[in-house]
Design a protein around this motif. Structure first.
Motif, PDB file in Angstrom:
ATOM      1  N   ALA A 104      -1.840  -6.067 -12.984  1.00  0.00           N
ATOM      2  CA  ALA A 104      -0.314  -5.906 -13.436  1.00  0.00           C
ATOM      3  C   ALA A 104      -0.601  -7.256 -13.009  1.00  0.00           C
ATOM      4  O   ALA A 104       0.054  -8.127 -12.288  1.00  0.00           O
ATOM      5  N   CYS A 105      -0.719  -8.044 -13.855  1.00  0.00           N
ATOM      6  CA  CYS A 105      -0.633  -9.974 -14.315  1.00  0.00           C
ATOM      7  C   CYS A 105      -1.255 -10.947 -13.250  1.00  0.00           C
ATOM      8  O   CYS A 105      -0.736 -11.173 -12.472  1.00  0.00           O
ATOM      9  N   GLU A 106      -2.097 -10.207 -13.330  1.00  0.00           N
ATOM     10  CA  GLU A 106      -3.878 -10.600 -11.887  1.00  0.00           C
ATOM     11  C   GLU A 106      -3.739 -12.322 -12.447  1.00  0.00           C
ATOM     12  O   GLU A 106      -4.267 -12.395 -13.605  1.00  0.00           O
ATOM     13  N   GLU A 107      -3.402 -13.381 -11.679  1.00  0.00           N
ATOM     14  CA  GLU A 107      -3.823 -14.361 -11.865  1.00  0.00           C
ATOM     15  C   GLU A 107      -5.361 -14.853 -12.610  1.00  0.00           C
ATOM     16  O   GLU A 107      -5.850 -15.713 -13.506  1.00  0.00           O
ATOM     17  N   GLU A 108      -5.849 -14.654 -11.546  1.00  0.00           N
ATOM     18  CA  GLU A 108      -7.575 -14.500 -11.288  1.00  0.00           C
ATOM     19  C   GLU A 108      -8.179 -13.827 -12.696  1.00  0.00           C
ATOM     20  O   GLU A 108      -9.065 -14.585 -12.861  1.00  0.00           O
ATOM     21  N   ARG A 109      -7.608 -12.855 -13.291  1.00  0.00           N
ATOM     22  CA  ARG A 109      -8.579 -12.081 -13.916  1.00  0.00           C
ATOM     23  C   ARG A 109      -7.744 -13.080 -15.719  1.00  0.00           C
ATOM     24  O   ARG A 109      -8.747 -12.922 -16.542  1.00  0.00           O
ATOM     25  N   LEU A 110      -6.558 -13.113 -15.708  1.00  0.00           N
ATOM     26  CA  LEU A 110      -5.963 -14.873 -16.609  1.00  0.00           C
ATOM     27  C   LEU A 110      -7.173 -15.661 -16.804  1.00  0.00           C
ATOM     28  O   LEU A 110      -7.063 -15.983 -17.828  1.00  0.00           O
ATOM     29  N   TYR A 111      -6.989 -16.734 -15.482  1.00  0.00           N
ATOM     30  CA  TYR A 111      -7.355 -17.766 -16.103  1.00  0.00           C
ATOM     31  C   TYR A 111      -9.541 -17.650 -16.187  1.00  0.00           C
ATOM     32  O   TYR A 111      -9.891 -18.174 -16.739  1.00  0.00           O
ATOM     33  N   ASP A 112      -9.909 -16.493 -15.427  1.00  0.00           N
ATOM     34  CA  ASP A 112     -11.426 -16.123 -16.063  1.00  0.00           C
ATOM     35  C   ASP A 112     -11.644 -15.468 -17.288  1.00  0.00           C
ATOM     36  O   ASP A 112     -12.533 -16.091 -17.986  1.00  0.00           O
ATOM     37  N   ALA A 113     -10.843 -14.986 -17.755  1.00  0.00           N
ATOM     38  CA  ALA A 113     -10.159 -14.553 -19.401  1.00  0.00           C
ATOM     39  C   ALA A 113      -9.927 -16.349 -19.976  1.00  0.00           C
ATOM     40  O   ALA A 113     -10.749 -16.442 -21.661  1.00  0.00           O
ATOM     41  N   LEU A 114      -9.335 -17.089 -19.505  1.00  0.00           N
ATOM     42  CA  LEU A 114      -8.730 -18.144 -20.320  1.00  0.00           C
ATOM     43  C   LEU A 114      -9.857 -18.846 -20.025  1.00  0.00           C
ATOM     44  O   LEU A 114     -10.459 -19.802 -21.522  1.00  0.00           O
ATOM     45  N   ALA A 115     -10.178 -18.966 -19.123  1.00  0.00           N
ATOM     46  CA  ALA A 115     -12.075 -20.729 -19.379  1.00  0.00           C
ATOM     47  C   ALA A 115     -12.576 -19.163 -19.852  1.00  0.00           C
ATOM     48  O   ALA A 115     -14.326 -20.766 -21.035  1.00  0.00           O
ATOM     49  N   TRP A 116     -13.520 -18.415 -20.164  1.00  0.00           N
ATOM     50  CA  TRP A 116     -14.222 -17.641 -21.364  1.00  0.00           C
ATOM     51  C   TRP A 116     -13.772 -18.218 -22.436  1.00  0.00           C
ATOM     52  O   TRP A 116     -15.142 -18.499 -23.319  1.00  0.00           O
TER      53      TRP A 116
END
Length: 371
Positions: free
Chosen positions: A83-95
């Motif tokens: 549910a909208c986990e920020e760490e998961r989002l930033y990890d995906a963006l960095a990838w």
């Protein structure tokens, strides 16, 4: 209360200087002087914008992807949606956007068949007289970034890597802008004075710093938890949480970030010593700092914009000086003598660089000594 500087930071300060020559870095420099104006470049912004927006959507999809529950927590269904986990989002963006050393958009700009590029081979560049001791990562790799046009501004393709990857480093160093922008600025100056510039290529690029700072603006705008670090104004996020799912809600355009400060023939570089500057000046590069942006960078303009033109790296941008400032910002106490030791190592390294024989001679001598 002050604290003792952690050993890992002393190691990065002292040992990094003495070990730089063996570090297989691929950091590129760009030559925006040679063949200037010889080729009319078409605007690559539409292609670059589309690629960034494609990767933003891929990252959002990745961050929304379901995960398998641990066995002890499994009921039906076995999958759960984050549910909208920020760490998961930033990890995906960095990838998708912030690969270390050579970023994805930098590679895209260098390789896409429809992007118009101007290339200068190392042997034809203003750096051609550098020897490997002066500029190990540049001379040994001979990697000179291509020049592309984004909107009305010509930039080196390496600036795209700085924008996303180093911009993300600024974002992390400032604890995602919870801390001062000064933390990010000092980090950028530190890295440019060492492993991304002065000690590896011999070139301290103010244009790199401009790209880095604009990269911080980009990463802040992902969720827009803070005002824009340059203007201080509230900004619209690129991504928003809607019904417990990340959604891409705005379109990225490079036009909101790129300006003439990214152009190294306008925002001119500094060189590690006078000899390297003279080697470049021999080819009569034309530097036009009068074309720098006038008001965009506010309080940071003296840190990002070089109005003096091509010059020798000033003392205040030497690594030991920046390290002292970073220690002050973090309220930590450096061990006695560490700054002077770093300065001595830097000076000794420069003396060695001037006295050491060419690479071919060194290799020949080594072969002669072998039984």
């Amino acid at each position: 209360m002050s604290a003792v500087w952690p050993k890992r930071f002393i190691f990065s300060g002292v040992c990094l200087l003495s070990g730089l020559l063996t570090l297989p870095l691929q950091a590129a420099e760009v030559d925006q002087f040679s063949g200037r104006g010889a080729l009319t470049l078409t605007d690559s912004a539409p292609l670059l914008d589309a690629e960034v927006n494609r990767r933003l959507q891929l990252a959002v999809d990745m961050a929304n992807r379901p995960v398998t529950k641990p066995p002890q927590l499994r009921t039906r269904p076995a999958l759960q949606y984050p549910a909208c986990e920020e760490e998961r989002l930033y990890d995906a963006l960095a990838w998708e956007l912030a690969r270390p050393v050579i970023g994805q958009l930098e590679t895209f700009a260098e390789e896409h068949p429809q992007i118009s590029r101007h290339r200068v081979a190392f042997r034809d560049s203003v750096y051609r007289n550098f020897i490997w001791q002066q500029s190990p990562s540049l001379v040994l790799s001979e990697r000179v970034a291509a020049v592309i046009r984004v909107g009305d501004v010509e930039i080196g393709s390496d600036k795209l890597g700085h924008f996303f990857t180093e911009g993300y480093s600024y974002f992390e160093v400032t604890e995602r802008l919870q801390d001062s922008v000064e933390e990010g600025m000092l980090f950028g100056e530190w890295s440019e004075s060492l492993y991304f510039g002065a000690q590896t290529t011999g070139v301290f690029s103010f244009a790199d710093l401009a790209a880095n700072l604009n990269g911080l603006r980009f990463w802040n705008r992902i969720l827009a938890h803070h005002p824009d670090p340059l203007s201080g104004r509230e900004v619209t996020p690129y991504i928003r949480c809607e019904q417990q799912r990340w959604q891409l809600v705005d379109t990225f355009h490079f036009s909101g970030y790129i300006d003439t400060a990214w152009n190294e023939s306008v925002n001119c570089s500094a060189f590690r010593n006078l000899g390297m500057l003279e080697q470049v000046l021999h080819y009569q590069p034309r530097c036009t700092p009068q074309a720098l942006p006038q008001h965009k960078y506010g309080r940071w303009q003296d840190r990002v914009l070089n109005h003096a033109g091509l010059q020798v790296l000033p003392d205040y941008l030497q690594p030991e000086v920046i390290l002292a400032q970073r220690a002050f910002m973090r309220e930590v106490r450096l061990p006695e003598g560490v700054l002077e030791r770093i300065r001595e190592l830097r000076l000794q390294l420069d003396i060695w660089r001037q006295q050491s024989p060419p690479l071919a001679d060194s290799f020949h001598d080594h072969q002669q000594q072998e039984p």
